[in-house]
Scaffold this motif. Structure first.
Motif, PDB file in Angstrom:
ATOM      1  N   VAL A 132      67.016  44.387  43.801  1.00 34.50           N
ATOM      2  CA  VAL A 132      66.542  45.439  42.367  1.00 34.50           C
ATOM      3  C   VAL A 132      67.082  44.583  41.137  1.00 34.50           C
ATOM      4  CG1 VAL A 132      67.118  47.369  41.446  1.00 34.50           C
ATOM      5  CG2 VAL A 132      66.540  47.590  43.835  1.00 34.50           C
ATOM      6  N   PRO A 133      68.109  43.911  40.989  1.00 36.23           N
ATOM      7  CA  PRO A 133      68.638  43.559  39.715  1.00 36.23           C
ATOM      8  C   PRO A 133      67.519  42.408  39.242  1.00 36.23           C
ATOM      9  CG  PRO A 133      70.409  43.716  40.909  1.00 36.23           C
ATOM     10  CD  PRO A 133      69.442  43.835  41.900  1.00 36.23           C
ATOM     11  N   LEU A 134      66.913  41.698  40.068  1.00 31.88           N
ATOM     12  CA  LEU A 134      65.799  40.767  39.895  1.00 31.88           C
ATOM     13  C   LEU A 134      64.427  40.749  39.639  1.00 31.88           C
ATOM     14  CD1 LEU A 134      67.381  38.298  42.416  1.00 31.88           C
ATOM     15  CD2 LEU A 134      68.043  38.596  40.009  1.00 31.88           C
ATOM     16  N   ILE A 135      64.026  42.401  39.806  1.00 30.69           N
ATOM     17  CA  ILE A 135      62.533  42.698  39.957  1.00 30.69           C
ATOM     18  C   ILE A 135      61.959  43.456  38.661  1.00 30.69           C
ATOM     19  CG2 ILE A 135      60.908  43.994  41.154  1.00 30.69           C
ATOM     20  CD1 ILE A 135      61.737  41.752  42.727  1.00 30.69           C
ATOM     21  N   SER A 136      60.728  43.237  38.221  1.00 27.43           N
ATOM     22  CA  SER A 136      60.472  43.826  37.111  1.00 27.43           C
ATOM     23  C   SER A 136      59.414  45.065  37.758  1.00 27.43           C
ATOM     24  CB  SER A 136      59.264  42.807  36.352  1.00 27.43           C
ATOM     25  OG  SER A 136      58.520  43.486  35.503  1.00 27.43           O
ATOM     26  N   PRO A 137      59.781  46.223  37.471  1.00 22.88           N
ATOM     27  CA  PRO A 137      59.099  47.322  38.180  1.00 22.88           C
ATOM     28  C   PRO A 137      57.633  47.298  38.014  1.00 22.88           C
ATOM     29  CG  PRO A 137      61.211  48.033  36.974  1.00 22.88           C
ATOM     30  CD  PRO A 137      61.107  46.661  36.507  1.00 22.88           C
ATOM     31  N   VAL A 138      57.170  47.052  36.824  1.00 18.75           N
ATOM     32  CA  VAL A 138      55.791  46.950  36.646  1.00 18.75           C
ATOM     33  C   VAL A 138      55.056  45.964  37.322  1.00 18.75           C
ATOM     34  CG1 VAL A 138      53.903  46.556  34.973  1.00 18.75           C
ATOM     35  CG2 VAL A 138      55.902  47.901  34.105  1.00 18.75           C
ATOM     36  N   ALA A 139      55.649  44.593  37.374  1.00 14.84           N
ATOM     37  CA  ALA A 139      55.021  43.610  38.297  1.00 14.84           C
ATOM     38  C   ALA A 139      54.991  44.088  39.640  1.00 14.84           C
ATOM     39  CB  ALA A 139      55.739  42.296  38.154  1.00 14.84           C
ATOM     40  N   ALA A 140      56.154  44.712  40.088  1.00 13.80           N
ATOM     41  CA  ALA A 140      56.623  44.968  41.505  1.00 13.80           C
ATOM     42  C   ALA A 140      55.251  46.234  42.155  1.00 13.80           C
ATOM     43  CB  ALA A 140      57.966  45.325  41.975  1.00 13.80           C
ATOM     44  N   LYS A 141      55.303  46.970  41.111  1.00 16.62           N
ATOM     45  CA  LYS A 141      54.236  48.122  41.308  1.00 16.62           C
ATOM     46  C   LYS A 141      52.823  47.586  41.547  1.00 16.62           C
ATOM     47  CE  LYS A 141      53.266  52.344  41.946  1.00 16.62           C
ATOM     48  NZ  LYS A 141      53.636  53.063  43.365  1.00 16.62           N
ATOM     49  N   LEU A 142      52.449  46.752  40.501  1.00 13.95           N
ATOM     50  CA  LEU A 142      51.092  46.261  40.938  1.00 13.95           C
ATOM     51  C   LEU A 142      50.992  45.377  42.027  1.00 13.95           C
ATOM     52  CD1 LEU A 142      50.318  44.794  37.018  1.00 13.95           C
ATOM     53  CD2 LEU A 142      49.093  46.661  38.377  1.00 13.95           C
ATOM     54  N   PHE A 143      51.989  44.641  42.413  1.00 11.51           N
ATOM     55  CA  PHE A 143      52.051  43.889  43.993  1.00 11.51           C
ATOM     56  C   PHE A 143      51.637  44.766  45.050  1.00 11.51           C
ATOM     57  CE2 PHE A 143      54.069  42.168  47.615  1.00 11.51           C
ATOM     58  CZ  PHE A 143      53.520  41.143  47.696  1.00 11.51           C
ATOM     59  N   PHE A 144      52.527  45.761  45.152  1.00 14.83           N
ATOM     60  CA  PHE A 144      52.490  46.875  46.111  1.00 14.83           C
ATOM     61  C   PHE A 144      51.170  47.666  46.234  1.00 14.83           C
ATOM     62  CE2 PHE A 144      57.017  45.711  46.235  1.00 14.83           C
ATOM     63  CZ  PHE A 144      57.097  45.086  47.298  1.00 14.83           C
ATOM     64  N   VAL A 145      50.619  48.043  45.081  1.00 13.40           N
ATOM     65  CA  VAL A 145      49.555  48.821  45.052  1.00 13.40           C
ATOM     66  C   VAL A 145      48.376  48.144  45.549  1.00 13.40           C
ATOM     67  CG1 VAL A 145      50.413  50.621  43.441  1.00 13.40           C
ATOM     68  CG2 VAL A 145      49.026  48.817  42.580  1.00 13.40           C
ATOM     69  N   SER A 146      48.382  46.737  45.216  1.00 13.31           N
ATOM     70  CA  SER A 146      47.165  45.695  45.543  1.00 13.31           C
ATOM     71  C   SER A 146      47.513  45.377  47.106  1.00 13.31           C
ATOM     72  CB  SER A 146      47.340  44.564  44.853  1.00 13.31           C
ATOM     73  OG  SER A 146      47.220  44.746  43.191  1.00 13.31           O
ATOM     74  N   LEU A 147      48.655  45.450  47.502  1.00 15.30           N
ATOM     75  CA  LEU A 147      48.909  45.110  48.959  1.00 15.30           C
ATOM     76  C   LEU A 147      48.412  46.287  49.757  1.00 15.30           C
ATOM     77  CD1 LEU A 147      49.927  43.029  51.069  1.00 15.30           C
ATOM     78  CD2 LEU A 147      52.054  44.341  50.578  1.00 15.30           C
ATOM     79  N   TRP A 148      48.754  47.401  49.241  1.00  6.13           N
ATOM     80  CA  TRP A 148      48.518  48.816  50.094  1.00  6.13           C
ATOM     81  C   TRP A 148      46.848  49.021  50.124  1.00  6.13           C
ATOM     82  CZ3 TRP A 148      52.604  47.780  51.734  1.00  6.13           C
ATOM     83  CH2 TRP A 148      53.680  47.893  51.332  1.00  6.13           C
ATOM     84  N   LEU A 149      46.031  48.317  48.926  1.00  8.74           N
ATOM     85  CA  LEU A 149      44.709  48.882  49.152  1.00  8.74           C
ATOM     86  C   LEU A 149      44.086  47.890  49.946  1.00  8.74           C
ATOM     87  CD1 LEU A 149      42.430  49.924  47.714  1.00  8.74           C
ATOM     88  CD2 LEU A 149      42.209  48.080  46.126  1.00  8.74           C
ATOM     89  N   SER A 150      44.659  46.480  49.966  1.00  7.78           N
ATOM     90  CA  SER A 150      44.140  45.618  51.167  1.00  7.78           C
ATOM     91  C   SER A 150      44.152  46.317  52.351  1.00  7.78           C
ATOM     92  CB  SER A 150      44.785  44.173  50.879  1.00  7.78           C
ATOM     93  OG  SER A 150      46.274  44.352  51.175  1.00  7.78           O
ATOM     94  N   PHE A 151      45.361  46.775  52.809  1.00  5.91           N
ATOM     95  CA  PHE A 151      45.660  47.363  53.999  1.00  5.91           C
ATOM     96  C   PHE A 151      44.530  48.560  54.206  1.00  5.91           C
ATOM     97  CE2 PHE A 151      47.321  51.376  55.779  1.00  5.91           C
ATOM     98  CZ  PHE A 151      47.154  50.970  57.340  1.00  5.91           C
ATOM     99  N   GLY A 152      44.309  49.444  53.202  1.00  3.08           N
ATOM    100  CA  GLY A 152      43.373  50.460  53.506  1.00  3.08           C
ATOM    101  C   GLY A 152      41.955  49.789  53.665  1.00  3.08           C
ATOM    102  N   ILE A 153      41.518  48.951  52.921  1.00  2.00           N
ATOM    103  CA  ILE A 153      40.362  48.412  53.260  1.00  2.00           C
ATOM    104  C   ILE A 153      40.207  47.657  54.892  1.00  2.00           C
ATOM    105  CG2 ILE A 153      38.666  46.238  52.590  1.00  2.00           C
ATOM    106  CD1 ILE A 153      39.712  46.650  49.821  1.00  2.00           C
ATOM    107  N   THR A 154      41.260  47.119  54.982  1.00  2.00           N
ATOM    108  CA  THR A 154      41.391  46.794  56.588  1.00  2.00           C
ATOM    109  C   THR A 154      41.205  47.697  57.611  1.00  2.00           C
ATOM    110  OG1 THR A 154      42.566  44.530  55.739  1.00  2.00           O
ATOM    111  CG2 THR A 154      42.702  45.156  57.997  1.00  2.00           C
ATOM    112  N   LEU A 155      41.928  48.768  57.222  1.00  2.00           N
ATOM    113  CA  LEU A 155      41.815  49.875  58.133  1.00  2.00           C
ATOM    114  C   LEU A 155      40.653  50.648  58.397  1.00  2.00           C
ATOM    115  CD1 LEU A 155      43.763  51.653  60.293  1.00  2.00           C
ATOM    116  CD2 LEU A 155      44.257  52.912  58.368  1.00  2.00           C
ATOM    117  N   TRP A 156      39.834  50.666  57.211  1.00  2.00           N
ATOM    118  CA  TRP A 156      38.724  51.249  57.200  1.00  2.00           C
ATOM    119  C   TRP A 156      37.677  50.386  57.763  1.00  2.00           C
ATOM    120  CZ3 TRP A 156      34.244  48.713  54.433  1.00  2.00           C
ATOM    121  CH2 TRP A 156      33.253  49.247  54.487  1.00  2.00           C
TER     122      TRP A 156
END
Length: 330
Positions: A132-156
């Protein structure tokens, strides 16, 4: 004389006891405070949690998937405050949803829950102190919403295959599966240490695509996993790190009467839906989450590049996992 069998009524007694105890304790505590004006000042938080808690109970996304970006980006609440609030409020909402799931005897996969939780405990503790002390919250959020979207596309894409096989429990469970689930739980726990949620959706990706676990079983299982994780996270920040601020407390007290109803409502609704509808609901949530993050964050060119690379890498990763699963089933 013959009598027709009647279905057994399942009454979630533990949920009702929890509901009464939470509301009575909340009312007693609020009555003891000299000033409760913060309830009016925090109305936007309560409004946000109507949707957030419903989604937490009805999908593998925790309420922090809604509250964290809204609080940090729209309401300008500091990320540590939003994260600690997420742990605190989910300790009420997701516990309510879990007690309803257990009381209604909703089918879950206990192997999935057991070993992911085991890894998640270590991941949450490690992530809290060292990541947590090393992470930029905005960059981390963009990373994970993009990763979850890729999962959603694959599941679809997987669900478009009419011959796709799903299971109500992980088939042929072996020692290697214990290790795999624990490792995914470890990573998911680290993700949860950053946002207050994440282990549920991250491990949901594995069990639905790799193991072919039925979304109708995986969803309530992921709710129980996040409940355990969030109780630990709340305890860690409130009793050990002592960084649970007055602002987090006000937000928590404002939203308790909302989530204690809407999270279990989401868990109840999900028991009445077909697997295909649950999957479609998840697609919509992941797409809205991604679009909302893009609109609110307004990414810079470098942040857009991070999202695109993550999306492409995620599509490749989940497609590879799906191919592995097909070889395993064949």
């Amino acid at each position: 004389m013959s009598t027709s069998a009647r279905p057994v009524r399942r009454i979630p007694i533990l949920y009702f006891l929890f509901l009464v105890s939470v509301l009575s304790s909340w009312a007693w505590y609020m009555n003891s405070l000299p000033d409760v004006g913060f309830l009016m000042r925090r109305w936007a938080a309560a409004l946000t949690m109507i949707l957030g808690s419903f989604i937490a109970g009805s999908s593998p996304e925790g309420s922090a998937a809604i509250s964290y970006p809204v609080f940090t980006l729209l309401l300008k609440i500091p990320p540590p405050v939003a994260r600690n609030f997420s742990f605190a409020i989910q300790s009420i909402g997701m516990t309510s949803a879990t007690l309803l799931i257990l009381g209604l005897h909703v089918r879950v996969d206990w192997n999935y829950i057991r070993y992911v939780t085991l890894g998640g405990v270590f991941g949450l503790i490690f992530g809290t102190y060292y990541v947590v002390p090393l992470i930029s919250p905005v960059a981390a959020k963009l990373f994970f919403v993009s990763l979850w979207l890729s999962f959603g596309i694959t599941l679809w894409r997987e669900n478009r295959n009419p011959s796709r096989i799903v299971f109500d429990a992980i088939p042929n469970f072996q020692t290697s599966d214990m290790i795999r689930l624990a490792l995914f739980g470890l990573v998911g726990g680290i993700i949860s240490s950053i946002f207050g949620t994440g282990i549920n959706i991250f491990t949901f990706c594995l069990v639905t695509i790799y193991y072919g676990l039925n979304e109708k079983v995986a969803t309530p299982s992921s709710v129980i996993i996040m409940t355990i994780e969030t109780l630990l996270g709340f305890f860690l920040h409130a009793q050990i790190l002592h960084d649970f601020s007055q602002e987090s407390l006000e937000l928590w007290l404002t939203c308790i009467p909302v989530v204690v109803f809407f999270a279990p409502l989401g868990a109840f609704v999900i028991t009445k839906l077909a697997r295909s509808i649950i999957a479609r609901l998840l697609y919509v949530i992941l797409m809205v989450q991604f679009a909302g993050a893009m609109v609110v964050i307004k990414p810079s060119p470098s942040q857009w590049l991070l999202s695109i690379i993550t999306l492409a890498a995620g599509l490749g990763l989940f497609a590879y996992i799906a191919r592995l699963r097909r070889r395993t089933v064949a």
